[in-house]
Write a protein that holds these residues in place. Sequence first.
Motif, short mmCIF file in Angstrom:
data_model
loop_
_atom_site.label_atom_id
_atom_site.label_comp_id
_atom_site.label_asym_id
_atom_site.label_seq_id
_atom_site.Cartn_x
_atom_site.Cartn_y
_atom_site.Cartn_z
N HIS A 28 0.85 -1.18 0.00
CA HIS A 28 0.00 0.00 0.00
C HIS A 28 0.89 1.23 0.00
CE1 HIS A 28 -3.87 -1.92 0.63
NE2 HIS A 28 -3.33 -2.67 1.57
N THR A 29 0.59 2.19 -0.87
CA THR A 29 1.28 3.48 -0.89
C THR A 29 0.22 4.57 -1.01
OG1 THR A 29 1.49 3.76 -3.29
CG2 THR A 29 3.16 2.38 -2.19
N ALA A 30 0.66 5.81 -0.93
CA ALA A 30 -0.27 6.93 -1.11
C ALA A 30 -0.86 6.93 -2.52
CB ALA A 30 0.45 8.25 -0.83
N GLN A 31 -0.21 6.27 -3.45
CA GLN A 31 -0.69 6.18 -4.83
C GLN A 31 -1.45 4.88 -5.10
OE1 GLN A 31 2.68 7.13 -4.15
NE2 GLN A 31 1.76 9.15 -4.06
N GLY A 32 -1.75 4.11 -4.08
CA GLY A 32 -2.46 2.85 -4.23
C GLY A 32 -1.51 1.67 -4.12
N LEU A 33 -1.97 0.48 -4.51
CA LEU A 33 -1.14 -0.72 -4.45
C LEU A 33 -0.04 -0.62 -5.50
CD1 LEU A 33 -3.59 -3.72 -3.98
CD2 LEU A 33 -1.87 -2.88 -2.38
N ARG A 34 1.19 -0.83 -5.07
CA ARG A 34 2.34 -0.73 -5.97
C ARG A 34 3.25 -1.94 -5.79
NH1 ARG A 34 -0.22 2.46 -8.65
NH2 ARG A 34 0.12 4.69 -8.69
N LEU A 35 4.04 -2.21 -6.84
CA LEU A 35 5.02 -3.28 -6.83
C LEU A 35 6.41 -2.71 -6.63
CD1 LEU A 35 3.71 -5.19 -9.97
CD2 LEU A 35 3.51 -5.97 -7.59
N ASN A 36 7.26 -3.47 -5.96
CA ASN A 36 8.65 -3.07 -5.78
C ASN A 36 9.47 -4.31 -5.49
OD1 ASN A 36 10.81 -1.31 -5.63
ND2 ASN A 36 10.20 -0.36 -3.71
N THR A 37 10.77 -4.19 -5.65
CA THR A 37 11.65 -5.21 -5.11
C THR A 37 11.65 -5.01 -3.60
OG1 THR A 37 13.52 -3.70 -5.40
CG2 THR A 37 13.20 -5.38 -7.12
N PRO A 38 12.03 -6.02 -2.83
CA PRO A 38 12.19 -5.77 -1.39
C PRO A 38 13.19 -4.63 -1.23
CG PRO A 38 12.31 -8.12 -1.87
CD PRO A 38 12.32 -7.40 -3.19
N ALA A 39 12.77 -3.54 -0.62
CA ALA A 39 13.60 -2.35 -0.56
C ALA A 39 13.16 -1.46 0.59
CB ALA A 39 13.50 -1.58 -1.88
N GLY A 40 14.04 -0.56 0.98
CA GLY A 40 13.69 0.39 2.01
C GLY A 40 14.85 1.30 2.34
N HIS A 41 14.62 2.14 3.32
CA HIS A 41 15.62 3.14 3.71
C HIS A 41 16.73 2.53 4.54
CE1 HIS A 41 13.47 6.68 2.26
NE2 HIS A 41 12.39 5.95 2.49
N GLU A 50 23.92 -4.57 5.18
CA GLU A 50 23.11 -4.90 6.36
C GLU A 50 21.68 -4.39 6.18
OE1 GLU A 50 26.73 -4.67 9.65
OE2 GLU A 50 25.56 -2.89 9.18
N GLY A 51 21.53 -3.20 5.65
CA GLY A 51 20.20 -2.64 5.43
C GLY A 51 19.39 -3.48 4.45
N CYS A 52 20.05 -3.98 3.41
CA CYS A 52 19.35 -4.80 2.42
C CYS A 52 18.91 -6.13 3.03
CB CYS A 52 20.25 -5.03 1.21
SG CYS A 52 19.38 -5.74 -0.18
N VAL A 53 19.75 -6.73 3.84
CA VAL A 53 19.39 -7.97 4.53
C VAL A 53 18.18 -7.74 5.44
CG1 VAL A 53 20.18 -9.64 6.27
CG2 VAL A 53 21.71 -8.97 4.39
N ARG A 54 18.21 -6.66 6.20
CA ARG A 54 17.12 -6.33 7.13
C ARG A 54 15.83 -6.06 6.38
NH1 ARG A 54 15.09 -1.79 7.90
NH2 ARG A 54 16.90 -0.60 7.20
N GLU A 55 15.89 -5.21 5.37
CA GLU A 55 14.68 -4.86 4.62
C GLU A 55 14.05 -6.08 3.95
OE1 GLU A 55 12.74 -2.31 4.40
OE2 GLU A 55 13.93 -0.75 5.37
N THR A 56 14.88 -6.95 3.40
CA THR A 56 14.35 -8.15 2.74
C THR A 56 13.64 -9.04 3.76
OG1 THR A 56 16.09 -8.06 1.07
CG2 THR A 56 14.92 -10.15 1.30
N LEU A 57 14.22 -9.21 4.93
CA LEU A 57 13.58 -10.00 5.98
C LEU A 57 12.26 -9.36 6.41
CD1 LEU A 57 13.64 -12.39 7.95
CD2 LEU A 57 14.94 -10.92 9.52
N GLU A 58 12.27 -8.04 6.62
CA GLU A 58 11.06 -7.36 7.07
C GLU A 58 9.93 -7.42 6.03
OE1 GLU A 58 13.32 -4.01 9.87
OE2 GLU A 58 12.36 -3.38 8.01
#
Length: 159
Positions: A28-41, A50-58
């Motif tokens: 869910h995003t402000a623009q509706g349902l969206r697709l992404n690779t596992p990703a984050g800040h 380390e961030g990529c490992v954490r984001e993928t798990l989450e």
Amino acid sequence: MTISRWKPNVTVAAVIEQNGKFLLIEEHTAQGLRLNTPAGHLDPGESPIEGCVRETLEETAHAFTPTALIGIYMARSSHRTGNKEDVTYMRFAFAGELGAREAGRALDEGIVRTVWMTADEIRASVSRHRSPLLLQCIEDYLAGKRYPLDLIHVDESVR
């Protein structure tokens, strides 16, 4: 007088391929349902790996072991979410191996599900991509772009 400096938002992303399909998340995003690779800040005190490992798990409830850097990307996002938001993202995208699913682990808030898609399905769904970088990372992965992880140096002071 306070001087304001422009700073990009640093993100990390996992490009995970198995049997010709890529693991994406639907969220869910402000623009509706969206697709992404596992990703984050990227969080304070962690390396991009380390961030990529954490984001993928989450986001997928799966362990992830990065094996290579695919590339470093930048994109600007300007859209309406109540007020005009203008953000530049710098994404570190990693290829790697998907590990075991952590039984009973809930997906991050906002994540609806994980989905496996072919490259052609991803190309056909551009209007549903959360980031314009999603397809570029997949295309670079398919083109064989891989760089050693030791290309990224993280000084002790980050910790």
